[in-house]
Design a protein around this motif. Sequence first.
Motif, PDB file in Angstrom:
ATOM      1  N   SER A 327      -6.991  -2.398   4.779  1.00 13.22           N
ATOM      2  CA  SER A 327      -5.844  -1.868   4.058  1.00 13.22           C
ATOM      3  C   SER A 327      -5.089  -0.902   4.963  1.00 13.22           C
ATOM      4  N   LEU A 328      -3.777  -0.951   4.871  1.00 13.06           N
ATOM      5  CA  LEU A 328      -2.918  -0.057   5.647  1.00 13.06           C
ATOM      6  C   LEU A 328      -1.834   0.491   4.726  1.00 13.06           C
ATOM      7  N   ALA A 329      -1.741   1.819   4.640  1.00 10.92           N
ATOM      8  CA  ALA A 329      -0.749   2.485   3.793  1.00 10.92           C
ATOM      9  C   ALA A 329       0.216   3.272   4.667  1.00 10.92           C
ATOM     10  N   VAL A 330       1.506   3.020   4.489  1.00 13.78           N
ATOM     11  CA  VAL A 330       2.555   3.660   5.285  1.00 13.78           C
ATOM     12  C   VAL A 330       3.573   4.289   4.346  1.00 13.78           C
ATOM     13  N   THR A 331       3.898   5.564   4.569  1.00 11.59           N
ATOM     14  CA  THR A 331       4.879   6.253   3.728  1.00 11.59           C
ATOM     15  C   THR A 331       6.260   5.631   3.923  1.00 11.59           C
ATOM     16  N   THR A 332       6.951   5.407   2.814  1.00 11.06           N
ATOM     17  CA  THR A 332       8.262   4.766   2.872  1.00 11.06           C
ATOM     18  C   THR A 332       9.243   5.525   1.994  1.00 11.06           C
ATOM     19  N   PRO A 333      10.512   5.634   2.387  1.00 11.97           N
ATOM     20  CA  PRO A 333      11.510   6.284   1.528  1.00 11.97           C
ATOM     21  C   PRO A 333      12.039   5.369   0.425  1.00 11.97           C
ATOM     22  N   ALA A 334      11.664   4.112   0.430  1.00 16.50           N
ATOM     23  CA  ALA A 334      12.187   3.168  -0.563  1.00 16.50           C
ATOM     24  C   ALA A 334      11.668   3.511  -1.958  1.00 16.50           C
ATOM     25  N   LYS A 335      12.481   3.224  -2.967  1.00 13.91           N
ATOM     26  CA  LYS A 335      12.082   3.502  -4.337  1.00 13.91           C
ATOM     27  C   LYS A 335      11.023   2.510  -4.827  1.00 13.91           C
ATOM     28  N   ASN A 336      11.062   1.305  -4.304  1.00 17.32           N
ATOM     29  CA  ASN A 336      10.084   0.282  -4.688  1.00 17.32           C
ATOM     30  C   ASN A 336       9.220  -0.048  -3.468  1.00 17.32           C
ATOM     31  N   PRO A 337       8.080   0.615  -3.303  1.00 13.94           N
ATOM     32  CA  PRO A 337       7.233   0.346  -2.140  1.00 13.94           C
ATOM     33  C   PRO A 337       6.682  -1.079  -2.172  1.00 13.94           C
ATOM     34  N   ARG A 338       6.432  -1.618  -0.994  1.00 19.17           N
ATOM     35  CA  ARG A 338       5.969  -3.006  -0.869  1.00 19.17           C
ATOM     36  C   ARG A 338       4.466  -3.099  -1.084  1.00 19.17           C
ATOM     37  N   ARG A 339       4.048  -4.244  -1.609  1.00 22.23           N
ATOM     38  CA  ARG A 339       2.632  -4.583  -1.767  1.00 22.23           C
ATOM     39  C   ARG A 339       2.437  -5.974  -1.173  1.00 22.23           C
ATOM     40  N   VAL A 340       1.920  -6.020   0.031  1.00 20.88           N
ATOM     41  CA  VAL A 340       1.745  -7.281   0.752  1.00 20.88           C
ATOM     42  C   VAL A 340       0.256  -7.615   0.776  1.00 20.88           C
ATOM     43  N   VAL A 341      -0.096  -8.797   0.276  1.00 23.20           N
ATOM     44  CA  VAL A 341      -1.501  -9.195   0.127  1.00 23.20           C
ATOM     45  C   VAL A 341      -1.717 -10.515   0.837  1.00 23.20           C
ATOM     46  N   THR A 342      -2.775 -10.595   1.629  1.00 26.70           N
ATOM     47  CA  THR A 342      -3.143 -11.823   2.336  1.00 26.70           C
ATOM     48  C   THR A 342      -4.629 -12.097   2.136  1.00 26.70           C
ATOM     49  N   GLY A 343      -4.949 -13.279   1.613  1.00 22.75           N
ATOM     50  CA  GLY A 343      -6.340 -13.677   1.442  1.00 22.75           C
ATOM     51  C   GLY A 343      -6.990 -13.191   0.171  1.00 22.75           C
ATOM     52  N   LEU A 344      -6.273 -12.414  -0.662  1.00 21.64           N
ATOM     53  CA  LEU A 344      -6.810 -11.893  -1.912  1.00 21.64           C
ATOM     54  C   LEU A 344      -5.876 -12.247  -3.061  1.00 21.64           C
ATOM     55  N   ASP A 345      -6.305 -11.931  -4.279  1.00 18.18           N
ATOM     56  CA  ASP A 345      -5.481 -12.175  -5.453  1.00 18.18           C
ATOM     57  C   ASP A 345      -4.304 -11.205  -5.434  1.00 18.18           C
ATOM     58  N   ALA A 346      -3.099 -11.737  -5.320  1.00 18.49           N
ATOM     59  CA  ALA A 346      -1.912 -10.893  -5.216  1.00 18.49           C
ATOM     60  C   ALA A 346      -1.607 -10.135  -6.495  1.00 18.49           C
TER      61      ALA A 346
END
Length: 479
Positions: A327-346
Amino acid sequence: MAKKPRVEYVCSECGHTALKWLGRCPDCGSWGTLEERAPRPAAGGRSGGGSAGSAGAAALTPTSPAKPMSRISPTASSSVATGIGELDRVLGSGIVPGSVVLLAGEPGVGKSTLLLEVAARWARQPDAAGKKPRTALYVTAEESAGQVRLRAERTGAVEESLYLAAESDLDTIFGHVEQVKPSLLIVDSVQTMQATGVDGVAGGVAQSRAVTAALTSLAKTSGIPVLLVGHVTKDGNVAGPRVLEHLVDVVLSFEGDRHSSLRMLRGMKNRFGATGEVGCFEQTSDGIREVPDPSGLFLSHRGSTPDGSAVTVAMDGVRPMLAEVQSLAVTTPAKNPRRVVTGLDANRVPMVLAVLAARVGLPTQDKDVYVATVGGVRIGEPATDLAVALATVSTIRRKALPERTVAIGEVGLAGELRRVPNLARRLAEAARLGYRTAVVPAGALDGERRPEGIAVREAATLAEAITAAGLAPKGERKK
């Protein structure tokens, strides 16, 4: 003037009968499945009104009389090993004489390479008498004989008792069977074969069904096991709208990602064994190589434990396999942060992140979070929720989990940890690979034998699991 005999149209999918041809079956909704058939005569040759005695006298004589079940030899259908352990695992213990096995998968996944290896290993083994090698016949209609010979040379599958025929006509294939008399027949693929006298193009519903039915009859009458290749169409079905699965004895699904060398063989239907077994293979430049220990393959790259990483034990069928979740978490100024999933239940990963924010107070609302498995493995069960949560806590707090630790458990919306099935088998697999600590839901091992060599830390909630894994802040751990 003689009256024209009446015909009827029967759906090959559900058996619905219609008096006229229709493009779509009114019962099951399948397209192009109504086939013309002559109506079956009534018993005794009469349209009705005959007595039971006259009907019985005119009944057909069975080709073989019925026998008491106790007098039927159980060894008549004993399986024969193929020489590939992972394939034998999925089949049950090998190929049963007279059975029909359908190997399905997307084009390019490696079905032909796998079956060519099966034919080569079959030809290397001695026959039942032990005097000469067994004979295998490989029939291909997708490639020329020269192309298959080049692939066999590359993969080391050239054998003297392995015969090759490039044919697409079904009657010609039967002629090859009479000449070679093989103990194993492989047809690649069923969509490219054509049966004489059957309407439709090769690969269509009528042709595929007729070819499979004829090869099934050949297998049952001669005792020769038949392996068929069936391509998966764009809508996910095998060789069309599920017209073959009901005719064969075993359906195997060969799966894999084009960007990964990992290949998984799953049993979808098996009349001779369980359907929960999974075989693991690796696609290499030298062909298909079986992987008897997939957990070691998934974790072979793993050195020192980095932050943002957690190891879990997933069940693929009845087989436990260790897998790494990052898992990698990166601070973002966007109002809707991204959730990117690979190999798991999205759908489950965003839920776990929401539980971390609401029940644990972990700041995930202002961060883009990327979660992925390592090694190309795909996991769909909820037992990986705890590993996703701990990996995310690890990356946000920049602190790695302790060495040789696994996390197994389902996370609920209230922040509780729920039990998962087969926990003892999962822990035994982790202990076999040298893992010494496991974080699991509280009470998950009640009534089960605790595996030796691994310390089990139970937690009732996600917050307790974070503390048990050593990821809680110092103040919280003291408290």
